[in-house]
Design a protein around this motif. Sequence first.
Motif, short mmCIF file in Angstrom:
data_model
loop_
_atom_site.label_atom_id
_atom_site.label_comp_id
_atom_site.label_asym_id
_atom_site.label_seq_id
_atom_site.Cartn_x
_atom_site.Cartn_y
_atom_site.Cartn_z
N ASP A 127 -2.32 8.37 -4.52
CA ASP A 127 -2.15 8.89 -3.17
C ASP A 127 -2.79 10.28 -3.16
O ASP A 127 -2.50 11.10 -4.03
N CYS A 151 -8.55 5.92 -8.93
CA CYS A 151 -9.11 7.03 -8.16
C CYS A 151 -9.77 8.00 -9.13
O CYS A 151 -9.49 7.98 -10.34
N SER A 211 -11.25 1.29 4.29
CA SER A 211 -11.32 2.74 4.24
C SER A 211 -12.75 3.18 4.45
O SER A 211 -13.70 2.50 4.04
N PRO A 213 -7.34 5.74 -0.09
CA PRO A 213 -6.87 4.41 0.33
C PRO A 213 -6.22 4.44 1.71
O PRO A 213 -5.91 5.51 2.25
N PHE A 236 -3.05 4.09 3.71
CA PHE A 236 -1.67 4.32 3.33
C PHE A 236 -0.69 3.41 4.07
O PHE A 236 0.31 2.96 3.51
N TYR A 244 -1.53 -0.17 -1.86
CA TYR A 244 -2.63 0.76 -2.15
C TYR A 244 -2.53 1.41 -3.51
O TYR A 244 -3.49 1.96 -4.04
N TYR A 245 -1.34 1.38 -4.10
CA TYR A 245 -1.09 1.99 -5.41
C TYR A 245 -1.49 1.06 -6.56
O TYR A 245 -1.22 1.36 -7.71
N VAL A 276 -5.83 -4.66 -3.94
CA VAL A 276 -5.20 -4.52 -2.63
C VAL A 276 -5.31 -5.85 -1.89
O VAL A 276 -6.34 -6.53 -1.95
N THR A 281 -4.41 6.68 7.32
CA THR A 281 -4.55 7.31 6.01
C THR A 281 -3.27 8.09 5.68
O THR A 281 -2.39 8.26 6.53
#
Length: 435
Positions: free
Chosen positions: A241, A307, A360, A365, A367, A390-391, A395, A419
């Motif tokens: 995030d 990320c 996106s 990502p 959210f 998203y984590y 996805v 977002t």
Amino acid sequence: MVNKLTAIVVAITTVIMSVTSLFVWGFAPEDETEFTPVIRFVACSDSHLKTAAGVGSHRLEKTAKLAYAIAKADDEYNNLDAFLINGDITNDGNIDQFAGFKVVADKYIKSETELLPIIANNHDFRNMKKQTVAYFSQLMGKDTDYHKVVNGYHFIGISTSDVEGVNYTEAQRVWLKAQLDEAVKDDPNKPIFVSQHEHVLNTVYGSSDFDGWGIDDFSDILEQYPQVVDFSGHSHYPLNDPRSVWQGNFTAIGTGALAYMELTVEDQRKVHPTGNSLEAQFWIVELDKDSNMRLRGIDLIEQKVLCEYILANPANPANREYTPEKQAARSTAPVFGEAAKLKVTKFAKNVTVRFDAAQSTSSEPIFLYKVKVMNSDGEVVKSDWVLPKYYSATVEKREHLKLGKFDTGEYTVSVTAETAWGVQSEAMTTNFTIK
């Protein structure tokens, strides 16, 4: 000397883990960014180790194996120099759980890697209470508050204190400031890495008063040192995030968790999505010769990069591109593709919506999805949200939400993608009728 019971438990744990470790692998994800490190380390937390053959043990082992695989895959620099684990190593602070950690550490953290663990009141102190500090120090042969220099970079860690009723003492605060002064004196132009379990209040995602996972024990000290890069766990909030990377007077980084994911969504805290225990994350942190820092968030389960951030030397207060204000300003609206569909299914008067995921338009990502239902008079009669996965490295391509029962009438349902900074897509809409 560690007692005989611990020695026996360690011996048994070693045998058990020798068998189960045959099923744990580490495969390096492809590195697509040109970056030449002079130091590389793991930053992780919250393994919540329960048993020798359990999930926590395996995830710690897999983290080590994957981190070494990532290092080995780098043709320019293949060292793993340090391994930070920021508390809640165990779930209950039992002797057998600490024994499991020792076995993992002894077997999978190589001698050339500086192991830098801290222990936390939240879980590590549950069984032995304030005796935990002395026990852990004796077991691991390490101070629970540490200051180590690795490849010319200073690492400072602070564990929960052994004073009854006090998480962190004034003596620890004085000690921290003295260590920071020493590090700055050594080289004021290099980042200083600080680790404690809880987030510093009002920094990263999970640290606000509402979230409930932040502390202000060290805020006034850290604010005096722009060189600080502070790593913390505790919340289990996703490291990928964008709010988990924060810059202000210093830099703060949330470490996610090896055990499970948790979030705050809208006005709900302690949100545990379905399958959240199947998720695990950690950072690979690297610095180049100019102390520019690369953060790669790793999905441990899928062994993929979630990320990546490159922060210009964070010791320089002029380098603050990851303030919440600047990140929010860079956030761009997601979009639904031209072929995206929103469908309504009805069973009796119960309504479910299904829709294609949005895309996106930046590196961050999506959210959240906001879902609203309006009646024929334009009044909102139902609002809810869908949290995408998203984590995770994978996805979902489609999402759904059960909206419940509606009275007879005409309705419009809309879905908006958002977002982490609240920037919204255009709404996708459709109509439905309840007869």
